[in-house]
Each structure stands twice: as structure tokens, then as C-alpha cells.
Design a protein around this motif. Structure first.
Motif, mmCIF file in Angstrom:
data_model
loop_
_atom_site.group_PDB
_atom_site.id
_atom_site.type_symbol
_atom_site.label_atom_id
_atom_site.label_comp_id
_atom_site.label_asym_id
_atom_site.label_seq_id
_atom_site.Cartn_x
_atom_site.Cartn_y
_atom_site.Cartn_z
ATOM 1 N N ASN A 88 50.007 28.930 113.108
ATOM 2 C CA ASN A 88 49.025 29.530 112.203
ATOM 3 C C ASN A 88 48.095 30.487 112.937
ATOM 4 O O ASN A 88 47.732 31.539 112.404
ATOM 5 N N THR A 89 47.741 30.117 114.162
ATOM 6 C CA THR A 89 46.850 30.978 114.945
ATOM 7 C C THR A 89 47.514 32.321 115.227
ATOM 8 O O THR A 89 46.894 33.377 115.092
ATOM 9 N N LEU A 90 48.797 32.258 115.603
ATOM 10 C CA LEU A 90 49.515 33.493 115.919
ATOM 11 C C LEU A 90 49.588 34.394 114.694
ATOM 12 O O LEU A 90 49.520 35.617 114.800
ATOM 13 N N LYS A 91 49.764 33.771 113.526
ATOM 14 C CA LYS A 91 49.807 34.561 112.285
ATOM 15 C C LYS A 91 48.435 35.164 112.008
ATOM 16 O O LYS A 91 48.332 36.320 111.597
ATOM 17 N N ALA A 92 47.400 34.342 112.225
ATOM 18 C CA ALA A 92 46.039 34.781 111.892
ATOM 19 C C ALA A 92 45.597 35.932 112.792
ATOM 20 O O ALA A 92 44.874 36.819 112.340
ATOM 21 N N ILE A 93 46.053 35.925 114.060
ATOM 22 C CA ILE A 93 45.624 36.968 115.004
ATOM 23 C C ILE A 93 45.946 38.348 114.444
ATOM 24 O O ILE A 93 45.110 39.243 114.438
ATOM 25 N N LYS A 94 47.186 38.474 113.918
ATOM 26 C CA LYS A 94 47.620 39.773 113.395
ATOM 27 C C LYS A 94 46.750 40.194 112.216
ATOM 28 O O LYS A 94 46.326 41.345 112.101
ATOM 29 N N LYS A 95 46.502 39.220 111.347
ATOM 30 C CA LYS A 95 45.743 39.523 110.132
ATOM 31 C C LYS A 95 44.307 39.926 110.479
ATOM 32 O O LYS A 95 43.794 40.922 109.981
ATOM 33 N N ILE A 96 43.701 39.149 111.373
ATOM 34 C CA ILE A 96 42.304 39.414 111.733
ATOM 35 C C ILE A 96 42.180 40.761 112.419
ATOM 36 O O ILE A 96 41.244 41.522 112.172
ATOM 37 N N ASP A 97 43.176 41.071 113.258
ATOM 38 C CA ASP A 97 43.154 42.331 113.980
ATOM 39 C C ASP A 97 43.181 43.508 113.011
ATOM 40 O O ASP A 97 42.467 44.498 113.190
ATOM 41 N N LYS A 98 44.009 43.354 111.979
ATOM 42 C CA LYS A 98 44.144 44.398 110.967
ATOM 43 C C LYS A 98 42.802 44.612 110.250
ATOM 44 O O LYS A 98 42.355 45.754 110.074
ATOM 45 N N ILE A 99 42.187 43.505 109.885
ATOM 46 C CA ILE A 99 40.910 43.580 109.170
ATOM 47 C C ILE A 99 39.855 44.247 110.036
ATOM 48 O O ILE A 99 39.103 45.113 109.597
ATOM 49 N N ARG A 100 39.845 43.865 111.311
ATOM 50 C CA ARG A 100 38.831 44.396 112.227
ATOM 51 C C ARG A 100 38.989 45.912 112.395
ATOM 52 O O ARG A 100 38.002 46.650 112.374
ATOM 53 N N VAL A 101 40.255 46.338 112.539
ATOM 54 C CA VAL A 101 40.489 47.777 112.706
ATOM 55 C C VAL A 101 40.027 48.530 111.463
ATOM 56 O O VAL A 101 39.377 49.583 111.567
ATOM 57 N N ALA A 102 40.326 47.975 110.290
ATOM 58 C CA ALA A 102 39.923 48.620 109.037
ATOM 59 C C ALA A 102 38.409 48.723 108.944
ATOM 60 O O ALA A 102 37.855 49.764 108.566
ATOM 61 N N ARG A 103 37.730 47.658 109.354
ATOM 62 C CA ARG A 103 36.269 47.663 109.266
ATOM 63 C C ARG A 103 35.659 48.632 110.265
ATOM 64 O O ARG A 103 34.658 49.283 109.973
ATOM 65 N N GLU A 104 36.299 48.694 111.438
ATOM 66 C CA GLU A 104 35.792 49.629 112.439
ATOM 67 C C GLU A 104 35.943 51.065 111.955
ATOM 68 O O GLU A 104 35.066 51.900 112.175
ATOM 69 N N GLU A 105 37.054 51.325 111.294
ATOM 70 C CA GLU A 105 37.292 52.660 110.758
ATOM 71 C C GLU A 105 36.233 53.010 109.719
ATOM 72 O O GLU A 105 35.706 54.122 109.695
ATOM 73 N N ARG A 106 35.925 52.031 108.891
ATOM 74 C CA ARG A 106 34.934 52.254 107.843
ATOM 75 C C ARG A 106 33.556 52.517 108.463
ATOM 76 O O ARG A 106 32.821 53.390 108.014
ATOM 77 N N HIS A 107 33.270 51.738 109.504
ATOM 78 C CA HIS A 107 31.990 51.918 110.206
ATOM 79 C C HIS A 107 31.878 53.324 110.773
ATOM 80 O O HIS A 107 30.845 53.987 110.654
ATOM 81 N N HIS A 108 32.976 53.773 111.373
ATOM 82 C CA HIS A 108 32.987 55.121 111.964
ATOM 83 C C HIS A 108 32.807 56.186 110.893
ATOM 84 O O HIS A 108 32.081 57.163 111.074
ATOM 85 N N LYS A 109 33.470 55.959 109.765
ATOM 86 C CA LYS A 109 33.391 56.914 108.659
ATOM 87 C C LYS A 109 31.952 57.004 108.134
ATOM 88 O O LYS A 109 31.431 58.094 107.906
ATOM 89 N N LEU A 110 31.332 55.846 108.003
ATOM 90 C CA LEU A 110 29.950 55.812 107.510
ATOM 91 C C LEU A 110 29.006 56.487 108.489
ATOM 92 O O LEU A 110 28.058 57.162 108.108
#
Lengths: 167, 118
Positions: A88-110
Motif C-alpha cells: 500500500n505504501t508503494l502505491k501511495a508514494i506514486k499517488k502522493i507524488d502526483k498530487i504534490r507536483v500538481a499542487r506545486e504547479e498551481r502554486h507556481h502559477k498563482l
């Protein structure tokens, strides 16, 4: 395998990379590359060096407060191995990473919001202040003093020199 | 301390390592900062040490230096270098590995539940 963070620039140090300095009071300083090590030896403050993560965090360039930062941490208590948990952890790592990148992109855009308008405004001001430096093409054609004079260069002499070199 | 064993030139100089010894023994910025924070509550008299200048009695906390006499130390307090150092130590806490980890997007270290009930 423990992935450490560089003392100076906060990048990840993989095993076998970088250099480690142990001070005589047993404090450990890890560096990802010689660049960071040299900067440390020069006694530079990472908070004042613009390319480090510490600087970027402090000056609001990067996202600072986010729930995705809570997952990666130093765990000093070993976890008992559990196959399901590991999967489950290995699965979650990918998901969390994706979310983090998306949020970072949004932060940069703002953060970059209004940057283009500001740049255009500055350019307009510069144009207004420096318009007297620009000459229209018709003026250049009339006034010879504004353009560089045409100079005729003898090509024959150069060609001879080249021949001499070849010989 | 003595002569450099592998000295070839006939000059009375010590090994470069002896010259650099002070550098190795000097405390780091964060250690000095912690010491300053600590010393506000508990101040104990300096221990006598015959190896140090002035028996280790005249010490500058900020610069981590020992002086031969009180007058020399007071002279040091007036210097630009010392004042700069004091200003630096009054500022924010020096950068640590924990700061680097937090800046890299890591959470606070997890030590697990307490083993011994308090």
C-alpha cells in the motif's frame, strides 16, 4: 536504504554520492556535491544563497505548507514488516507524488499571476522614457552621420596572405 | 608541539597542521549560539586550564576565544570583528540539518510512541 538530505541545498543524497563531514562535536554534515561542500567551507549561510531550498522556502518561492509534506520524514522507530502495508505504501508514494507536483504547479502559477502584465507595463514605461533614442528608418536614410560609414577593404591582399600560410 | 618532522627547509617553522590547529578547535556557529542561549540561565565560573592563555579565565563567548589578560579581552570587546559577531549571534538561529530536511519537504522526525511512561 536511507536517503539523506544535503545540509546546504536540501537535495536528496543517495548512497555512494556526495561527501560527509563529521565535526569534532560529532555533528554530521552531509553534502550532495562538491559545490555544496565548498560553500559550507566558505561559511556561507544557506538562507542567504539564492539557489538553495532554504532560501526559496524562506522567501515564499516554493510551496511551504502542504499536507503532502507530512509523509516523508525521518522515522527513528523501525516498522515491523507487513506485506500489505509495504504494498500500500508503494502505491501511495506514486499517488502522493502526483498530487504534490500538481499542487506545486498551481502554486507556481498563482505566484506568477500578474507577472506578464507587470512586465508589459515596465516595457511601456521604458519605451516612453527612451523613445528619443530610436530613429525612424527614413531619418537614417537622410542623415549619413547616424549610420556607420561604408569602408572598402582590399580583398586581394588577404588572399595572398592565405596562400603564403598554405605554403 | 615541536618541529615539523618532515621539514626539509632550514627555517624555524612548525607544521602547517600546527598552524591550523586553532581552526579545528574552534566551535562552530551553531554550537556558540546554543551556548549563548544556555548561558543566560546558568553561569558557572570558568575552569582553570594552564594550557590556555590567561589560565582560561578571560573568555569571549561570542567569538570562542581566550585572552591573556582582562585588559586584552576588553580591548577585544571594542573591535569591529567582535561587534559584528555579537550582531550575528543576536539574529536568527543558525541553519541546521533539521532546517535543511524541512526545506526539502520532509516532516518533523518521527520517534514513535514513548516507550517509558512518564
Amino acid at each position: 536504504m536511507r536517503l539523506e538530505k544535503c545540509w546546504f541545498c536540501s537535495s536528496t543524497v543517495y548512497p555512494g554520492h556526495g561527501i560527509q563531514f563529521v565535526r569534532n562535536d560529532a555533528k554530521i554534515f552531509r553534502f550532495c556535491r562538491s559545490k555544496c561542500h565548498k560553500n559550507f567551507k566558505m561559511k556561507r549561510n544557506p538562507r542567504k544563497v539564492k539557489w538553495t531550498k532554504a532560501y526559496r522556502r524562506l522567501h515564499g518561492k516554493d510551496m511551504t505548507q502542504d499536507s503532502t509534506f507530512e509523509f516523508e520524514r525521518k522515522r527513528n522507530r523501525p516498522e515491523r514488516y507487513d506485506r500489505n502495508l509495504a504494498e500500500n505504501t508503494l502505491k501511495a508514494i506514486k499517488k502522493i507524488d502526483k498530487i504534490r507536483v500538481a499542487r506545486e504547479e498551481r502554486h507556481h502559477k498563482l505566484r506568477m499571476k500578474g507577472k506578464k502584465a507587470k512586465e508589459q507595463k515596465e516595457a511601456a514605461i521604458e519605451l516612453e522614457q527612451g523613445i528619443h533614442l530610436v530613429k525612424a528608418p527614413s531619418v537614417l536614410a537622410q542623415d549619413q552621420s547616424l549610420t556607420l560609414p561604408k569602408i572598402k577593404v582590399k580583398v586581394q591582399a588577404q588572399a595572398e596572405e592565405n596562400q603564403a600560410m598554405e605554403e | 608541539m615541536g618541529k615539523c618532522p618532515n621539514r626539509k627547509v632550514k627555517k624555524r617553522r612548525y607544521s602547517h597542521k600546527t598552524a591550523r590547529l586553532a581552526k579545528f578547535l574552534r566551535k562552530g556557529d551553531d554550537a556558540v549560539y546554543d551556548e549563548l542561549q544556555r548561558s543566560d540561565s546558568a553561569k558557572n565560573p570558568l575552569p582553570f586550564d594552564e594550557d590556555l592563555p590567561g589560565m582560561g579565565q578571560y573568555y569571549c563567548l561570542h567569538c570562542d576565544r581566550y585572552f591573556a589578560h582582562e585588559s586584552v579581552r576588553d580591548e577585544h570587546f571594542k573591535t569591529k570583528r567582535h561587534k559584528k559577531r555579537v550582531k550575528e549571534m543576536m539574529g536568527p538561529k543558525p541553519h541546521t540539518q533539521l532546517d535543511a530536511d524541512l526545506a526539502a519537504g520532509m516532516g518533523m522526525p518521527d520517534n514513535g510512541p514513548k516507550l517509558m511512561p512518564v
